[in-house]
Write an enzyme that holds these catalytic residues in place. Sequence first.
Site, PDB file in Angstrom:
ATOM      1  N   GLU A  48      13.213  33.024  36.463  1.00 34.48           N
ATOM      2  CA  GLU A  48      13.072  31.648  36.966  1.00 34.48           C
ATOM      3  C   GLU A  48      14.307  30.811  36.654  1.00 34.48           C
ATOM      4  OE1 GLU A  48       9.401  29.247  37.875  1.00 34.48           O
ATOM      5  OE2 GLU A  48       8.834  30.145  35.975  1.00 34.48           O
ATOM      6  N   TYR A 120      10.446  39.023  37.642  1.00 33.47           N
ATOM      7  CA  TYR A 120       9.601  37.835  37.685  1.00 33.47           C
ATOM      8  C   TYR A 120       8.496  38.073  38.708  1.00 33.47           C
ATOM      9  CZ  TYR A 120       8.007  33.070  38.551  1.00 33.47           C
ATOM     10  OH  TYR A 120       7.223  31.958  38.707  1.00 33.47           O
ATOM     11  N   ASP A 149       8.744  38.286  33.098  1.00 28.08           N
ATOM     12  CA  ASP A 149       7.507  37.520  33.129  1.00 28.08           C
ATOM     13  C   ASP A 149       6.629  38.171  34.189  1.00 28.08           C
ATOM     14  OD1 ASP A 149       5.447  35.746  33.430  1.00 28.08           O
ATOM     15  OD2 ASP A 149       6.685  34.054  34.098  1.00 28.08           O
ATOM     16  N   ASN A 151       3.369  37.673  34.625  1.00 29.46           N
ATOM     17  CA  ASN A 151       2.322  36.755  35.088  1.00 29.46           C
ATOM     18  C   ASN A 151       0.911  37.345  35.074  1.00 29.46           C
ATOM     19  OD1 ASN A 151       2.912  33.988  35.711  1.00 29.46           O
ATOM     20  ND2 ASN A 151       4.418  34.728  37.187  1.00 29.46           N
ATOM     21  N   ASP A 236       9.009  26.527  28.770  1.00 28.27           N
ATOM     22  CA  ASP A 236       7.574  26.604  28.482  1.00 28.27           C
ATOM     23  C   ASP A 236       7.128  28.029  28.172  1.00 28.27           C
ATOM     24  OD1 ASP A 236       8.028  27.523  31.023  1.00 28.27           O
ATOM     25  OD2 ASP A 236       6.267  26.578  31.917  1.00 28.27           O
ATOM     26  N   HIS A 237       8.083  28.965  28.089  1.00 27.58           N
ATOM     27  CA  HIS A 237       7.803  30.348  27.716  1.00 27.58           C
ATOM     28  C   HIS A 237       8.559  30.675  26.433  1.00 27.58           C
ATOM     29  CE1 HIS A 237       5.903  32.119  31.453  1.00 27.58           C
ATOM     30  NE2 HIS A 237       6.286  30.931  31.873  1.00 27.58           N
TER      31      HIS A 237
END
Length: 426
Positions: A48, A120, A149, A151, A236-237
């Site tokens: 991201e 991602y 990530d 998800n 935020d990760h």
Amino acid sequence: LYISLGCWMMSSVIYVSWNVNGINHPIKRKRILSFLKSHQVHVALLQEIHLTQVEHDKLRRGWVEKCFYSSFSLKARGVAILVNKNSPFHCLSQVTDPEGRFIIVHGRWGSKPVTFASMYAPNIDDPQVIQNFFLQLTQYPSPWVIGGDFNCSLDTAMDRSSSAPVAQTHMAKAILTSVAECGLTDIWRHLHPTAREYSHYSHAHKSFSRIDLFLISTSLIHRVKACEFLPHFISDHSPIWIQLETPEDLIGPYRWRLDPHLLTKEELVGEIKSAMREFFQFNQSPSSSPDMIWEAFKAMIRGKIIAFSSANKKAFQQQMVSLEQELRGAETELYKNNLEENRERVATLQHNLNVLSSSRAERALLRTRSRFYARGDKAGKLLAWQLRREEADCLIPSIKLSDDTISFTPEVINGAFQSYYSSLYS
């Protein structure tokens, strides 16, 4: 003012995988790169990044020499792999995803083959993306180092803070199937089989989850020294950090430079004035030439500045490390008890870390601007750095020997050239 301080030895390689949630803002970009540098990262696998096709040169700064990326048409998604300038990595091939979901880079670390990948995954249950990624990955030889990530939680019981039962997603099933088929290991879970730590907090669901993973080939497990989550305060990760032993010790130069910001500190200025008075009080011998006195003075004052700079840097780093450890402990407590006071403590520590890292990033940007203002149009170090990069592009990473074998070892390559020219001019 600079001085070469010898060499460093690299006995391990440090990787970090991190969803940075956008890296467009120059202050945030500098903070992220400084954070990675402070943890001595050799390879960073980012997700991201939100950069377009023409903006990735912004990441080739400071410690970053190579930047491999896959971008999306809009300022969304995007992944990148950053390689430290002191790392002996030579890229042989790469594949990118037009949707900005993944990038796979295959090359050699010294003389050893390796394949990196940054992934991602979509935040919808789309196993087709996972299957396509692993299909592309298997086109390259192992060992593989994959950070991303994904998800989704692979273990809905252990990788989520919520006790509400949920079904395993199709994407998680596809990942587990591919991991088994490709001989990969979720290395954090392998090292922490009963631990509950998380990498992301969902405000919508008010729960934590571990969705950021490092997947490595099982052949590398014996080389893993540690794998931990770092505290999150920039994104935020949480970044996930892994340290692998390397079979080769590598040597590179180290150059010290004076930080002009140190001259704003009154204690250093006072110490320099005192040292100057003391030096010239005891070194006015007529038998010593002015040149010798001047050279001795420079060595003395440089040593004073290096000592002060080192102490100042250690104090700053200790403050950062202490806050990071305190934040990590607060986050762990928050995972266990999602109370208001725990959330406030985490937010306070995140703010303190943001203030520290922002101040360092702002000073670094100021130095960059002043350097380009003073030297941008002159033939100086900037030109030398560009020429050094061009010389690196001319590096011969491998050679075909007389017995039709290919060698990637520098000593063998040098010996082959020496033998060839010796016989040519004998």
